[in-house]
Structure formats: C-alpha cells, structure tokens
Design a protein around this motif. Structure first.
Motif, PDB file in Angstrom:
ATOM      1  N   VAL A 488      -5.693   0.204  16.785  1.00 45.54           N
ATOM      2  CA  VAL A 488      -6.350  -0.315  15.576  1.00 45.54           C
ATOM      3  C   VAL A 488      -6.011   0.553  14.367  1.00 45.54           C
ATOM      4  O   VAL A 488      -5.596   0.065  13.302  1.00 45.54           O
ATOM      5  N   LEU A 489      -6.209   1.876  14.521  1.00 42.12           N
ATOM      6  CA  LEU A 489      -5.956   2.778  13.398  1.00 42.12           C
ATOM      7  C   LEU A 489      -4.474   2.892  13.083  1.00 42.12           C
ATOM      8  O   LEU A 489      -4.083   3.056  11.920  1.00 42.12           O
ATOM      9  N   THR A 490      -3.636   2.821  14.110  1.00 42.10           N
ATOM     10  CA  THR A 490      -2.194   2.872  13.883  1.00 42.10           C
ATOM     11  C   THR A 490      -1.738   1.712  13.010  1.00 42.10           C
ATOM     12  O   THR A 490      -0.982   1.878  12.051  1.00 42.10           O
ATOM     13  N   ARG A 491      -2.190   0.500  13.349  1.00 43.51           N
ATOM     14  CA  ARG A 491      -1.799  -0.677  12.571  1.00 43.51           C
ATOM     15  C   ARG A 491      -2.284  -0.557  11.127  1.00 43.51           C
ATOM     16  O   ARG A 491      -1.536  -0.863  10.188  1.00 43.51           O
ATOM     17  N   ARG A 492      -3.511  -0.100  10.948  1.00 41.93           N
ATOM     18  CA  ARG A 492      -4.034   0.027   9.583  1.00 41.93           C
ATOM     19  C   ARG A 492      -3.266   1.082   8.796  1.00 41.93           C
ATOM     20  O   ARG A 492      -2.955   0.900   7.613  1.00 41.93           O
ATOM     21  N   PHE A 493      -2.960   2.184   9.462  1.00 48.26           N
ATOM     22  CA  PHE A 493      -2.221   3.258   8.791  1.00 48.26           C
ATOM     23  C   PHE A 493      -0.817   2.784   8.404  1.00 48.26           C
ATOM     24  O   PHE A 493      -0.352   2.978   7.278  1.00 48.26           O
ATOM     25  N   GLU A 494      -0.105   2.155   9.358  1.00 43.53           N
ATOM     26  CA  GLU A 494       1.249   1.688   9.085  1.00 43.53           C
ATOM     27  C   GLU A 494       1.266   0.637   7.981  1.00 43.53           C
ATOM     28  O   GLU A 494       2.159   0.623   7.118  1.00 43.53           O
ATOM     29  N   SER A 495       0.286  -0.252   8.026  1.00 43.07           N
ATOM     30  CA  SER A 495       0.225  -1.309   7.005  1.00 43.07           C
ATOM     31  C   SER A 495       0.098  -0.709   5.619  1.00 43.07           C
ATOM     32  O   SER A 495       0.835  -1.087   4.684  1.00 43.07           O
ATOM     33  N   ARG A 496      -0.853   0.224   5.450  1.00 45.11           N
ATOM     34  CA  ARG A 496      -1.044   0.842   4.145  1.00 45.11           C
ATOM     35  C   ARG A 496       0.208   1.614   3.708  1.00 45.11           C
ATOM     36  O   ARG A 496       0.611   1.573   2.536  1.00 45.11           O
ATOM     37  N   LEU A 497       0.822   2.328   4.653  1.00 40.63           N
ATOM     38  CA  LEU A 497       1.992   3.139   4.323  1.00 40.63           C
ATOM     39  C   LEU A 497       3.155   2.263   3.860  1.00 40.63           C
ATOM     40  O   LEU A 497       3.811   2.542   2.837  1.00 40.63           O
ATOM     41  N   ILE A 498       3.423   1.180   4.591  1.00 40.83           N
ATOM     42  CA  ILE A 498       4.544   0.310   4.236  1.00 40.83           C
ATOM     43  C   ILE A 498       4.250  -0.441   2.943  1.00 40.83           C
ATOM     44  O   ILE A 498       5.130  -0.574   2.071  1.00 40.83           O
ATOM     45  N   ARG A 499       3.020  -0.936   2.754  1.00 36.75           N
ATOM     46  CA  ARG A 499       2.669  -1.632   1.511  1.00 36.75           C
ATOM     47  C   ARG A 499       2.844  -0.706   0.302  1.00 36.75           C
ATOM     48  O   ARG A 499       3.380  -1.110  -0.738  1.00 36.75           O
ATOM     49  N   THR A 500       2.412   0.543   0.456  1.00 35.18           N
ATOM     50  CA  THR A 500       2.530   1.491  -0.653  1.00 35.18           C
ATOM     51  C   THR A 500       3.993   1.769  -0.984  1.00 35.18           C
ATOM     52  O   THR A 500       4.380   1.815  -2.166  1.00 35.18           O
ATOM     53  N   ALA A 501       4.836   1.928   0.047  1.00 36.98           N
ATOM     54  CA  ALA A 501       6.259   2.190  -0.186  1.00 36.98           C
ATOM     55  C   ALA A 501       6.935   0.988  -0.837  1.00 36.98           C
ATOM     56  O   ALA A 501       7.769   1.138  -1.746  1.00 36.98           O
ATOM     57  N   LEU A 502       6.590  -0.225  -0.392  1.00 38.49           N
ATOM     58  CA  LEU A 502       7.187  -1.432  -0.987  1.00 38.49           C
ATOM     59  C   LEU A 502       6.734  -1.619  -2.432  1.00 38.49           C
ATOM     60  O   LEU A 502       7.518  -2.065  -3.285  1.00 38.49           O
ATOM     61  N   ALA A 503       5.484  -1.265  -2.693  1.00 40.37           N
ATOM     62  CA  ALA A 503       5.008  -1.373  -4.080  1.00 40.37           C
ATOM     63  C   ALA A 503       5.751  -0.391  -4.970  1.00 40.37           C
ATOM     64  O   ALA A 503       6.115  -0.710  -6.117  1.00 40.37           O
ATOM     65  N   ALA A 504       6.017   0.822  -4.440  1.00 38.66           N
ATOM     66  CA  ALA A 504       6.704   1.846  -5.237  1.00 38.66           C
ATOM     67  C   ALA A 504       8.164   1.490  -5.491  1.00 38.66           C
ATOM     68  O   ALA A 504       8.760   1.940  -6.473  1.00 38.66           O
ATOM     69  N   THR A 505       8.743   0.671  -4.601  1.00 34.88           N
ATOM     70  CA  THR A 505      10.158   0.300  -4.759  1.00 34.88           C
ATOM     71  C   THR A 505      10.317  -1.154  -5.204  1.00 34.88           C
ATOM     72  O   THR A 505      11.407  -1.716  -5.079  1.00 34.88           O
ATOM     73  N   HIS A 506       9.226  -1.750  -5.684  1.00 35.13           N
ATOM     74  CA  HIS A 506       9.245  -3.134  -6.183  1.00 35.13           C
ATOM     75  C   HIS A 506       9.762  -4.112  -5.121  1.00 35.13           C
ATOM     76  O   HIS A 506      10.525  -5.036  -5.423  1.00 35.13           O
ATOM     77  N   GLY A 507       9.345  -3.880  -3.876  1.00 38.02           N
ATOM     78  CA  GLY A 507       9.674  -4.807  -2.797  1.00 38.02           C
ATOM     79  C   GLY A 507      11.033  -4.616  -2.166  1.00 38.02           C
ATOM     80  O   GLY A 507      11.417  -5.399  -1.294  1.00 38.02           O
ATOM     81  N   ARG A 508      11.790  -3.609  -2.569  1.00 40.46           N
ATOM     82  CA  ARG A 508      13.126  -3.406  -2.005  1.00 40.46           C
ATOM     83  C   ARG A 508      12.998  -2.673  -0.661  1.00 40.46           C
ATOM     84  O   ARG A 508      12.678  -1.481  -0.615  1.00 40.46           O
ATOM     85  N   ARG A 509      13.256  -3.402   0.418  1.00 43.79           N
ATOM     86  CA  ARG A 509      13.024  -2.862   1.762  1.00 43.79           C
ATOM     87  C   ARG A 509      13.934  -1.680   2.085  1.00 43.79           C
ATOM     88  O   ARG A 509      13.500  -0.708   2.699  1.00 43.79           O
TER      89      ARG A 509
END
Length: 538
Positions: A488-509
C-alpha cells in the motif's frame, strides 16, 4: 620451492645453470628435449606424487625433437601463469621477437653472462610466486558467515547471480568484507575454474597502477627490463576484482572504460591489442554518484560498472552475527599461532554485540587475534576485552523508519551530514533481494523484477520531516489492522514520486526517468501498473 626446469640438448649449458642455481639454493630439474618436458607435465597432470611442477621453465630455442617456441606454446596452454625464459643466439632476432609474441617472460642470449642469467631467473621466480599467493589465498578463504537477515539477502543475491558473468559493483563500509563477496561471486559463477585476481587501486601509486593493470612491454619506461603481464592478463578466463574503484585516477578510468567497452587493451608501450576475456567486479566504500557530481569519477564508467549493485551491510547492522564470527576468528587465530583455541564468556560476547565496530568485520578479526595473544586465561572474560571496546559507549541502533522506493540505489545512498545505519529488511514473500540492474535497452538503473524495495533509514526522533509522516502513517495502518501495508505504502510513494518528476519535466517521460535515475521502460511500466494518467512525452 618447486624446481627450475632447464631444457637444453647441450650438457654444458645444463651443467653451468644447475651449479649456478644450486649456489643460490634454487632447485633444478634438467631435460634434453621438449618431448621429455611434455611427458613430465603429463605425469604431474595425472597426479604423480613423486613429481613436482616447475616454478620457472628455461628452454633453448633449437633442439632435436622440437623447438623451444613450440614448447612455449604448449606450456602456455597447460600452465598459463608459468614464466618461460627462452635461450637464443645473439643473431637470432626473429626468434627473440617470436618468443615475446608467444608470451615468453624473457629471452636469454647465448653466450650469456651467468650472474645476469641467475638474476633473470630469480625475477621469474618472484613473478611465479606472486601469482601462486593469489591462488593460495583464494583456496584458503572460508565461506562467508552470517545469519542476520541483511546477510541472508546478500547470500540470496549471490545465488541469483551464480549463472551469470555480469559486472557487479559492491558497496559497503571499509572492513565489511567486500572482497569476500567478490570471491564468493567468482566461486559460484561459470568462470569459477579461472583465476581470481584482486587489486586495490588505492594502494598502488598512480605511476605504477597503469602497468599493474595492463602490463608493459620491455623498454616501455625506465626500469622496464622485461615484458610484464598485467592483472587483466593474469585474470584471463576468470575474475578481476577492482577494490576501492572510487580512488582510481581519472585518466586511468578512461582506459578501464575502453576495456569494458571494447574487450581489449594495450600494454604500456605496446602496439598490439590484447583481448580481455575477464569478468570485472568492482567495490568501493565511497558514494560514486557524489564522486561523479564532483567530477572525480567518470559518469560513463560508473554506469558500465553499476550493472548490478550489491550493498554489504556494516557489522553494526548485523550484530546477531557477532558471536558466530567471534568464535570463528578465535579458532582461526589459534590455528595461525599454533595454540589452543580460546573460549569466550557470554558476558564478553554480550559486550562485543554492543560495540559499534567502526572497522566492521576486519576490526572484529583483529580483536580476536589480540585476545588470542593477550588474554591471560583460556576463557576470555569481560575484563579481558581491549580498551577500545570496554571504554566505548554502548551502541544503540537509532530509531528507524522504513520507506520503500522503486528507485535505484543512487537515490538511497546520497551522502548525508550524518551516516545512516540501514536496518535489515523484512523479507517479502517472494524472497526478493536488494539487487539492481538496468532495464533492457537502457543504461539507467531500476529495481530488478521482483526485488525487495530499497530501505531508507533515518533517526526520526531528530530529523522529523516526511520520514516522520511516513512513520505515523505506517503506525496508523498497522493499528487499524490493515494488511499488505508494504504494498500500500509503496504504491502511494511511487505514485507521488513519479507524478512529481513528470510535473517537473512537463510530462516528458525520458527526462523524468533520467532525473529519477531509472530507465524509461521502468517509468512506463510503473505508470501502467499504478494507473497514472500521465501525458506522453512531447
């Protein structure tokens, strides 16, 4: 010591060398032609106890029944590490060149100066003995010991890598046993029949390290009187262990990168490429990511070495192993000193378990050796322990919280003002281990499929922050009887981490993956698994 084998059809040459070497206390065995030598080697190969192999082979180049060059080729196949000295006439330049091309240690022109011939043979003996020491150390090294969960993770990782010859980077504090892990990886690998050659890149002066690694040609520099094989050639068909790789000089890093990329190298002063069929295992106590940022370590070399990373725990992270290791080292010290092994009282063992061991396993080994010599009785009591143990404060593991990251070790081991002491991971049902590898088609790192998440530890009592919030959330879920809290916590942590990185790079994977230190395949897979509605790369 094993004898010097002399091969020459001229009895006067054999006689002169035998007498000269006997005066130097060097045993000899003589032959009249190459056929006799090969027959003797065959007897040794089938285990004839009456025969001993050669320390050095000294052979004439032209004899009835075969040439010295043909003998050199066959001996190199049977005993690759054996130094061979070829005797030849002054005018026979082609033979001398052929000798070196086929791997001769040196050639000895006839008529030769006897003291110089003996000096040359002595150098060859030293070279032979140096390689024997490496083999003996490997044979004498015991299996690794450890029952702590953190060490069991390491053992499982070695097992998973047992069918592979992939490059491995071992990280861990000084004295934690990185070379033992490297030897275990070699022993349980497809190249176990080949040699294991270790070199500490921090212990050799910069001016000599290049020659140590790659060898040199005769005359390559002042003092290079003979051609010399480097560690890469010595490790042919086996494993080369590069300890303290983080201290390697920057210019040599370029040469090492080329070997790892092209599979070949040049000796110092040489012009012919030498093929390297060698598995490389590197180790360091340093933070290589930080070294790369500071410009002290090549980023491309880091990624070449960091194919799979194993982190070796410090001894304070596996304190339950201290009693077992203590008894093992006391037995080992007693054998070395030829005395009766000493026993240790439970009170003394308990105090050792409370010691922080800044020098890790190596420090415990030294303490056991000291106790074997200095403890007055056969049973070691609490007061017999050395002052550094008795006078040190009792070590208390800091309060820890465990957070899971689907990110590479690069994001975990970044330097902090205070050292972190990692806690053993609760092993998930899959039996996964903290091993890291690149995704297909990517030089970036990601967690191996099915591996346990990385552990991040901190002292929440003093640091607070998001780690404290994570601890609070974990406590709440556990108190509510929630199951699968890890996932449960792993999924929440990964989700926040990836969303934050995508926001910082304007969606560029691609850029987000690079910033996180993972591969594009990994971030794409995680987005699908986590159901993230992320825009594709523009």
């Amino acid at each position: 010591m094993k004898p010097i084998w002399i091969v020459d059809d001229d009895p006067s040459i054999r006689f002169v060398l035998e007498k000269a070497l006997a005066r130097e206390n060097l045993p000899t065995r003589s032959f009249t032609n190459p056929r006799e030598v090969l027959e003797a080697l065959a007897q040794i190969a089938v285990g004839d106890p009456a025969r001993q192999g050669p320390q050095v082979l000294v052979s004439d180049i032209r004899m009835p029944g075969g040439s010295g060059l043909q003998l050199l080729e066959k001996v190199r196949e049977l005993q690759p590490g054996l130094p061979v000295i070829i005797m030849t006439a002054y005018s026979d330049l082609d033979s001398a060149v052929s000798s070196f091309q086929r791997g001769a240690f040196e050639y000895l022109p006839k008529p030769f100066d006897l003291p110089k011939a003996v000096e040359l043979i002595r150098r060859a003996v030293e070279e032979s003995q140096r390689e024997e020491v490496t083999e003996e150390r490997q044979a004498e090294t015991p299996e690794m010991l450890g029952q702590a969960p953190a060490m069991q993770d390491v053992f499982r990782a070695i097992g998973r890598l047992s069918q592979s010859q992939v490059t491995v980077l071992i990280t861990g504090e000084s004295g934690s046993g990185k070379e033992l892990v490297a030897r275990a990886l070699h022993k349980h690998s497809p190249c176990a029949d080949g040699p294991f050659v270790a070199i500490n890149t921090a212990a050799i002066p910069k001016d000599l390290l290049e020659s140590e690694l790659f060898g040199h040609e005769r005359g390559a520099f002042t003092g290079a009187q003979t051609q010399r094989r480097g560690r890469f050639e010595q490790a042919e068909g086996g494993t080369l262990f590069l300890d303290e790789i983080g201290d390697m000089p920057f210019d040599l890093q370029t040469r090492l990168l080329r070997v790892l990329s092209d599979g070949q190298f040049y000796r110092v002063g040489g012009h012919a490429a030498v093929k390297a069929h060698v598995r490389v295992i590197a180790a360091t106590h340093q933070n290589l990511e930080q070294r790369v940022k500071e410009g002290g370590f090549r980023e491309d070399l880091f990624h070449r070495l960091n194919v799979i990373r194993l982190r070796l725990p410090a001894l304070r992270e596996r304190h339950e192993d201290v009693p077992m290791l203590t008894r093992h080292f006391l037995q080992q010290s007693a054998r070395q000193l030829g005395v009766e092994p000493k026993r240790i009282a439970e009170s003394a063992l308990a105090r050792l378990e409370q010691f922080a061991f800044p020098g890790n396993v190596r420090q415990l080994e030294n303490i056991c050796h000291w106790l074997t010599v200095m403890a007055p009785a056969q049973v070691i009591s609490l007061q017999d322990l050395p002052p550094e143990v008795l006078e040190s404060p009792v070590y208390q593991a800091p309060a820890r919280t465990v957070a899971t990251l689907a990110a590479p070790a690069a994001s975990v081991v970044a330097e902090r003002p205070e050292p972190l002491h990692a806690a053993p991971a609760p092993a998930p049902a899959s039996g996964a281990v903290p091993v890291f590898a690149p995704q297909s088609g990517s030089g970036d790192l990601s967690v191996i499929e099915g591996a346990a998440p990385v552990l991040v530890t901190t002292n929440v009592a003093t640091n607070g922050g998001w780690e404290h919030a994570l601890e609070t959330e974990a406590q709440k879920l556990l108190a509510d009887g929630q199951t699968e809290v890890w996932d449960v916590l792993t999924r929440r942590f990964e989700s926040r981490l990836i969303r934050t990185a995508l926001a910082a790079t304007h969606g560029r994977r691609m850029e987000a993956a690079q910033r996180l230190g993972i591969g594009r395949n990994t971030i794409t897979r995680k987005i699908q698994e986590l159901g993230l509605d992320a825009p594709d790369e523009s």
